[in-house]
Motif scaffolding. Structure first.
Motif, PDB file in Angstrom:
ATOM      1  N   ALA A 347      -2.947   0.777 -19.002  1.00  0.00           N
ATOM      2  CA  ALA A 347      -1.879   0.097 -18.274  1.00  0.00           C
ATOM      3  C   ALA A 347      -1.758  -1.360 -18.701  1.00  0.00           C
ATOM      4  CB  ALA A 347      -2.132   0.187 -16.772  1.00  0.00           C
ATOM      5  N   GLY A 348      -2.890  -2.004 -18.979  1.00  0.00           N
ATOM      6  CA  GLY A 348      -2.839  -3.398 -19.424  1.00  0.00           C
ATOM      7  C   GLY A 348      -2.124  -3.538 -20.754  1.00  0.00           C
ATOM      8  N   GLU A 349      -2.367  -2.589 -21.644  1.00  0.00           N
ATOM      9  CA  GLU A 349      -1.714  -2.636 -22.953  1.00  0.00           C
ATOM     10  C   GLU A 349      -0.209  -2.405 -22.815  1.00  0.00           C
ATOM     11  OE1 GLU A 349      -1.927  -0.309 -27.272  1.00  0.00           O
ATOM     12  OE2 GLU A 349      -3.427   0.077 -25.717  1.00  0.00           O
ATOM     13  N   LEU A 370       0.881 -12.911 -16.589  1.00  0.00           N
ATOM     14  CA  LEU A 370       0.299 -11.577 -16.734  1.00  0.00           C
ATOM     15  C   LEU A 370      -1.210 -11.695 -16.578  1.00  0.00           C
ATOM     16  CD1 LEU A 370       3.107 -10.784 -17.792  1.00  0.00           C
ATOM     17  CD2 LEU A 370       1.972  -9.356 -19.498  1.00  0.00           C
ATOM     18  N   ALA A 371      -1.757 -11.081 -15.553  1.00  0.00           N
ATOM     19  CA  ALA A 371      -3.206 -11.077 -15.318  1.00  0.00           C
ATOM     20  C   ALA A 371      -3.716  -9.696 -15.681  1.00  0.00           C
ATOM     21  CB  ALA A 371      -3.506 -11.413 -13.863  1.00  0.00           C
ATOM     22  N   LEU A 372      -4.238  -9.566 -16.894  1.00  0.00           N
ATOM     23  CA  LEU A 372      -4.643  -8.266 -17.417  1.00  0.00           C
ATOM     24  C   LEU A 372      -6.153  -8.218 -17.590  1.00  0.00           C
ATOM     25  CD1 LEU A 372      -1.848  -7.892 -20.133  1.00  0.00           C
ATOM     26  CD2 LEU A 372      -1.808  -7.185 -17.729  1.00  0.00           C
ATOM     27  N   PRO A 373      -6.771  -7.054 -17.373  1.00  0.00           N
ATOM     28  CA  PRO A 373      -8.234  -6.953 -17.470  1.00  0.00           C
ATOM     29  C   PRO A 373      -8.695  -6.984 -18.920  1.00  0.00           C
ATOM     30  CG  PRO A 373      -7.287  -4.789 -17.068  1.00  0.00           C
ATOM     31  CD  PRO A 373      -6.144  -5.768 -17.016  1.00  0.00           C
ATOM     32  N   GLY A 374      -9.935  -7.413 -19.100  1.00  0.00           N
ATOM     33  CA  GLY A 374     -10.498  -7.422 -20.441  1.00  0.00           C
ATOM     34  C   GLY A 374     -10.785  -6.032 -20.960  1.00  0.00           C
ATOM     35  N   THR A 423      -6.459   3.884   6.436  1.00  0.00           N
ATOM     36  CA  THR A 423      -5.345   3.052   6.891  1.00  0.00           C
ATOM     37  C   THR A 423      -4.121   3.155   5.985  1.00  0.00           C
ATOM     38  OG1 THR A 423      -6.275   1.143   5.700  1.00  0.00           O
ATOM     39  CG2 THR A 423      -6.872   1.395   8.026  1.00  0.00           C
ATOM     40  N   HIS A 424      -4.156   4.073   5.008  1.00  0.00           N
ATOM     41  CA  HIS A 424      -3.031   4.244   4.094  1.00  0.00           C
ATOM     42  C   HIS A 424      -2.757   5.738   3.930  1.00  0.00           C
ATOM     43  CE1 HIS A 424      -4.377   0.168   3.172  1.00  0.00           C
ATOM     44  NE2 HIS A 424      -3.185  -0.070   2.668  1.00  0.00           N
ATOM     45  N   VAL A 425      -1.671   6.176   4.525  1.00  0.00           N
ATOM     46  CA  VAL A 425      -1.311   7.591   4.475  1.00  0.00           C
ATOM     47  C   VAL A 425      -1.108   8.028   3.028  1.00  0.00           C
ATOM     48  CG1 VAL A 425       0.504   9.243   5.036  1.00  0.00           C
ATOM     49  CG2 VAL A 425      -0.300   7.654   6.770  1.00  0.00           C
ATOM     50  N   GLY A 426      -1.701   9.174   2.683  1.00  0.00           N
ATOM     51  CA  GLY A 426      -1.509   9.739   1.358  1.00  0.00           C
ATOM     52  C   GLY A 426      -2.499   9.284   0.317  1.00  0.00           C
ATOM     53  N   VAL A 427      -3.385   8.341   0.661  1.00  0.00           N
ATOM     54  CA  VAL A 427      -4.370   7.829  -0.297  1.00  0.00           C
ATOM     55  C   VAL A 427      -5.691   8.565  -0.120  1.00  0.00           C
ATOM     56  CG1 VAL A 427      -5.700   5.819  -1.032  1.00  0.00           C
ATOM     57  CG2 VAL A 427      -3.296   5.562  -0.401  1.00  0.00           C
ATOM     58  N   LYS A 428      -6.268   9.001  -1.230  1.00  0.00           N
ATOM     59  CA  LYS A 428      -7.592   9.604  -1.222  1.00  0.00           C
ATOM     60  C   LYS A 428      -8.577   8.642  -1.866  1.00  0.00           C
ATOM     61  CE  LYS A 428      -5.835  14.347  -1.550  1.00  0.00           C
ATOM     62  NZ  LYS A 428      -5.839  15.593  -2.345  1.00  0.00           N
ATOM     63  N   PRO A 429      -9.810   8.568  -1.362  1.00  0.00           N
ATOM     64  CA  PRO A 429     -10.796   7.681  -1.985  1.00  0.00           C
ATOM     65  C   PRO A 429     -11.015   8.047  -3.454  1.00  0.00           C
ATOM     66  CG  PRO A 429     -11.573   8.498   0.135  1.00  0.00           C
ATOM     67  CD  PRO A 429     -10.354   9.289  -0.190  1.00  0.00           C
ATOM     68  N   GLY A 430     -11.254   7.060  -4.277  1.00  0.00           N
ATOM     69  CA  GLY A 430     -11.502   7.323  -5.691  1.00  0.00           C
ATOM     70  C   GLY A 430     -11.199   6.114  -6.550  1.00  0.00           C
ATOM     71  N   ASP A 431     -11.231   6.332  -7.874  1.00  0.00           N
ATOM     72  CA  ASP A 431     -10.972   5.265  -8.840  1.00  0.00           C
ATOM     73  C   ASP A 431      -9.484   5.211  -9.163  1.00  0.00           C
ATOM     74  OD1 ASP A 431     -13.662   4.576  -9.001  1.00  0.00           O
ATOM     75  OD2 ASP A 431     -14.054   6.081 -10.532  1.00  0.00           O
ATOM     76  N   TYR A 432      -8.953   3.996  -9.150  1.00  0.00           N
ATOM     77  CA  TYR A 432      -7.528   3.803  -9.379  1.00  0.00           C
ATOM     78  C   TYR A 432      -7.300   2.634 -10.334  1.00  0.00           C
ATOM     79  CZ  TYR A 432      -6.369   6.915  -5.468  1.00  0.00           C
ATOM     80  OH  TYR A 432      -6.234   8.010  -4.652  1.00  0.00           O
ATOM     81  N   VAL A 433      -6.083   2.590 -10.847  1.00  0.00           N
ATOM     82  CA  VAL A 433      -5.606   1.404 -11.562  1.00  0.00           C
ATOM     83  C   VAL A 433      -4.518   0.780 -10.704  1.00  0.00           C
ATOM     84  CG1 VAL A 433      -4.407   0.537 -13.584  1.00  0.00           C
ATOM     85  CG2 VAL A 433      -6.165   2.303 -13.836  1.00  0.00           C
ATOM     86  N   LYS A 434      -4.736  -0.472 -10.338  1.00  0.00           N
ATOM     87  CA  LYS A 434      -3.749  -1.192  -9.529  1.00  0.00           C
ATOM     88  C   LYS A 434      -2.805  -1.965 -10.434  1.00  0.00           C
ATOM     89  CE  LYS A 434      -4.511  -5.198  -7.517  1.00  0.00           C
ATOM     90  NZ  LYS A 434      -5.039  -6.262  -6.627  1.00  0.00           N
ATOM     91  N   VAL A 435      -1.516  -1.791 -10.188  1.00  0.00           N
ATOM     92  CA  VAL A 435      -0.493  -2.586 -10.869  1.00  0.00           C
ATOM     93  C   VAL A 435       0.288  -3.307  -9.772  1.00  0.00           C
ATOM     94  CG1 VAL A 435       1.491  -2.582 -12.396  1.00  0.00           C
ATOM     95  CG2 VAL A 435      -0.339  -0.904 -12.745  1.00  0.00           C
ATOM     96  N   ALA A 436       0.195  -4.630  -9.747  1.00  0.00           N
ATOM     97  CA  ALA A 436       0.836  -5.420  -8.682  1.00  0.00           C
ATOM     98  C   ALA A 436       1.858  -6.371  -9.287  1.00  0.00           C
ATOM     99  CB  ALA A 436      -0.206  -6.192  -7.891  1.00  0.00           C
ATOM    100  N   ILE A 437       3.034  -6.433  -8.659  1.00  0.00           N
ATOM    101  CA  ILE A 437       4.106  -7.352  -9.071  1.00  0.00           C
ATOM    102  C   ILE A 437       4.403  -8.256  -7.881  1.00  0.00           C
ATOM    103  CG2 ILE A 437       6.522  -7.560  -9.717  1.00  0.00           C
ATOM    104  CD1 ILE A 437       4.588  -4.442 -10.638  1.00  0.00           C
ATOM    105  N   THR A 438       4.131  -9.542  -8.041  1.00  0.00           N
ATOM    106  CA  THR A 438       4.277 -10.516  -6.951  1.00  0.00           C
ATOM    107  C   THR A 438       5.269 -11.592  -7.342  1.00  0.00           C
ATOM    108  OG1 THR A 438       1.991 -10.137  -6.259  1.00  0.00           O
ATOM    109  CG2 THR A 438       3.071 -12.138  -5.449  1.00  0.00           C
TER     110      THR A 438
END
Length: 650
Positions: A347-349, A370-374, A423-438
């Protein structure tokens, strides 16, 4: 004996001090003392006692005289020998002992003794015994009460609900949850008015219930010390305990803010799902109509000269139909019925590759960050669709900053835990990639946020958007297995946060650019299966004008009959998906079983019917979305016919 003898507070007599003489004054003291007192020999033989001793131990005087001191001490108490040794050494001792009565009952006592002499000079010991049972019981009762209060307080503080005890509206006790709810320091609720912590919109109703002694549960709004309100469930009980002259009323409250938020989320999700199903159904039917409009108009223009008087009108029809087709594609995306071609991407690429394009979309007075992970943030997604999501959100953010501002795009791999999922309907615990636009734009009111993903809902003026951009984003994210959340505040800005499931698979390589195949159309025979007559007619006519030899069937039964009657004749099956008798997929399986050289292309108003899971096309499946566009149809046919057939060796 003099002043050196003091019950239970005897000083230590130095060995050099002469022993006091016991005389008739000892007898007088024995008789008037409320403590048990005995006179013994140094060896422990009981010589005399007072009435209190007889009452304490249960013996008569005759029974007690001549007994040994050890007869009055529990056999298991080893402290007696230690006390005697100390008394003989220093002249006096005071010690607790476990004592035994005539009945065999034991009790705790305190014994003080001092060595002296009788009037004739014989050594004697004066012993004072105090029953500690009452004091022990009182101490134990006090300890039990303290522990009980501590346990009650601990239990009260451990409760998830706020618990308040009040009399006539004055708070007498409040647990820690009540203090947290009310935003006051520990201990600061006691003595205050209950009414001070009821929100204005609920105060009259709540106080009326208190005055009436109504014990029925009810919903209300409570008030924090900072002036904010929050929804609560209230359960009251009048307890038959008098406190300061009045009955105590207990109020239990539960903060239902999170539950209300979850209920709102669920209702919104259900509403959007219902709208999505409706939109998908409408788009499916509308695409059939547009296929006829687009291709019939296209066919009508083929024989017309460029300067023909109606050509411009027909071009306008084609333009309008193509715009309508764009809208239906967006509706299908919102309804999670678009076609996805996912692969493992970083996603960062993806965002880094979009940097220059995003910069061109923004005005010069908007700062792009752009705040992208290393490290790679890998996920399985359709890169084109992810780009579409980002573009839509960036355009939306740009429009929210007419006077410039700051736009921040962030990618972050993270784990979402059970607490987040609750506290978030439809979310299951696990590993995710967050993409945020502020953005730092104008922000939105809560009423707008609640409807922001609905199709055709827009805050922009006429001619400035269809209201499908965010609906498309919502559909693509959900169809990709993710969720999207929005936070916004007027005059502060807006953040769209997308959570897409992470992947630990190796990153897929970019797809090779397709080369335009060249085939001779007249060498190929196509079987078109479409149960909508007008759609069938325009598709057949397009293919025939392109040079293909074409047969048509209105349904699967007719199509199978043609294939079986003419084995080895057809090169390609172009079939609709949803038809009477059997689906296009079932038809294709039987056609290929009868003739393994036949290639297959599916066409449909949406892809849901032929997609195994969440709109993902299986490798090797060729799909043509409706409305049918002549150029796309002819290009795909040429590509499939030029490629390997299903029976060819790899």
């Amino acid at each position: 004996m003099g002043q050196s003898l003091r019950p239970l507070g005897l000083g230590v007599l130095p060995l050099s001090t002469s022993l006091p003489a016991f005389d008739d004054r000892v007898r007088a003291l024995l008789d008037v003392s409320s403590d048990a007192m005995l006179v013994t020999t140094p060896e422990g033989l009981i010589l005399d006692c007072n009435q209190a001793t007889l009452g304490l131990f249960g013996y008569t005087r005759d029974e007690l005289l001549g007994m040994h001191r050890s007869d009055l001490v529990a056999r298991t108490d080893a402290r007696l020998a230690q006390a005697v040794e100390r008394r003989d050494r220093v002249g006096t001792v005071r010690t607790p002992l476990r004592l035994r009565q005539k009945s065999g009952s034991e009790f705790n006592g305190e014994v003080a003794s001092v060595v002296g002499r009788s009037t004739d000079g014989a050594p004697q010991v004066w012993v004072v015994v105090r029953d500690l049972s009452d004091r022990t019981r009182a101490d134990q009762a006090d300890k039990d009460l303290r522990e009980s209060n501590q346990l009650l307080r601990a239990l009260s503080d451990a409760a998830f609900e706020a618990v308040i005890m009040h009399r006539d509206g004055v708070i007498h006790m409040a647990n820690r949850a009540a203090e947290v709810y009310s935003a006051v320091p520990p201990g600061q609720l006691v003595g205050r008015q209950l009414a001070d912590f009821i929100a204005p919109q609920s105060k009259d109703m709540a106080l009326a219930k208190v005055a009436a002694g109504d014990d029925q549960p009810y919903d209300a709004f409570a008030l924090r010390s900072d002036g904010t309100t929050y929804p609560v469930e209230v359960q009251s009980r009048t307890i038959p305990v008098e406190l300061d002259g009045g009955a105590v009323r207990v109020v239990a409250m539960r903060d239902v803010t999170v539950r209300r938020q979850l209920e709102d989320q669920l209702r919104q999700a259900q509403k959007l799902d219902a709208i999505g199903r409706l939109a998908g159904g409408i788009a499916h039917d509308f695409n059939n109509l547009l296929s006829v409009v687009l291709n019939a108009t296209e066919l009508a223009t083929l024989g017309l000269a460029e300067d023909h008087p109606i050509r411009s009108e027909l071009d306008d029809v084609i333009w309008a139909a193509e715009r309508a087709a764009d809208l239906t594609r967006q509706l299908l995306a919102f309804g999670r019925k678009t076609v996805l071609r996912p692969r493992i991407i970083d996603a960062g690429e993806v965002l880094e590759n979009m940097r220059s394009m995003l910069r061109r979309l923004l005005t010069e007075d908007i700062e792009l960050i752009l705040a992208l992970p290393g490290d790679p943030a890998r996920l399985r997604a359709d890169p084109a669709q992810l780009e579409q999501v980002v573009l839509n959100l960036v355009v939306n953010a740009r429009d929210a900053m007419p006077n410039g501002g700051q736009l921040r795009l962030e990618v972050e791999p993270l784990a979402l835990d059970e607490a987040f999922a609750r506290t978030h309907v439809g979310v299951k615990p696990g590993d995710y990639v967050k993409v945020a636009i502020t953005d730092s734009g104008i922000g939105m009111e809560p009423e707008t946020v609640a409807r922001i993903f609905e199709p055709f809902y827009t805050t922009k003026g006429p001619g400035h958007g269809t209201g499908l951009g965010l609906a498309t984003v919502f559909g693509i994210v959900n169809q990709s297995g993710g969720t999207i959340w929005v936070q916004s505040e007027p005059d502060v800005g807006t953040t769209f946060t997308i959570y897409l499931p992470a992947s630990d698979e190796a990153e897929s390589g970019p797809e090779a650019p397709a080369t335009a195949p060249t085939i001779d159309a007249k060498d190929h025979r196509v079987l078109v299966v479409e149960d909508e007559p007008r759609v069938q007619r325009v598709v057949v006519e397009l293919l025939r004008r392109a040079g293909y030899r074409v047969d048509a069937a209105t349904g699967p039964v007719e199509a199978l009959a043609l294939v079986r009657e003419q084995p080895g004749v057809f090169d390609l099956l172009l079939t609709d998906v949803i038809m009477p008798d059997m689906s296009g997929k079932q038809l294709a399986e039987q056609v290929v079983a009868a003739d393994p050289t036949v290639r297959v292309i599916y066409m449909s108003g949406h892809s849901e019917e032929i997609i195994a899971t969440r709109g993902v096309l299986d490798p090797g499946v060729h799909f043509l979305p409706k409305p049918i566009v002549a150029a796309a149809l002819l290009e795909l046919l040429a590509e499939v016919l030029a490629g390997p057939g299903p029976g060819d060796a790899e």
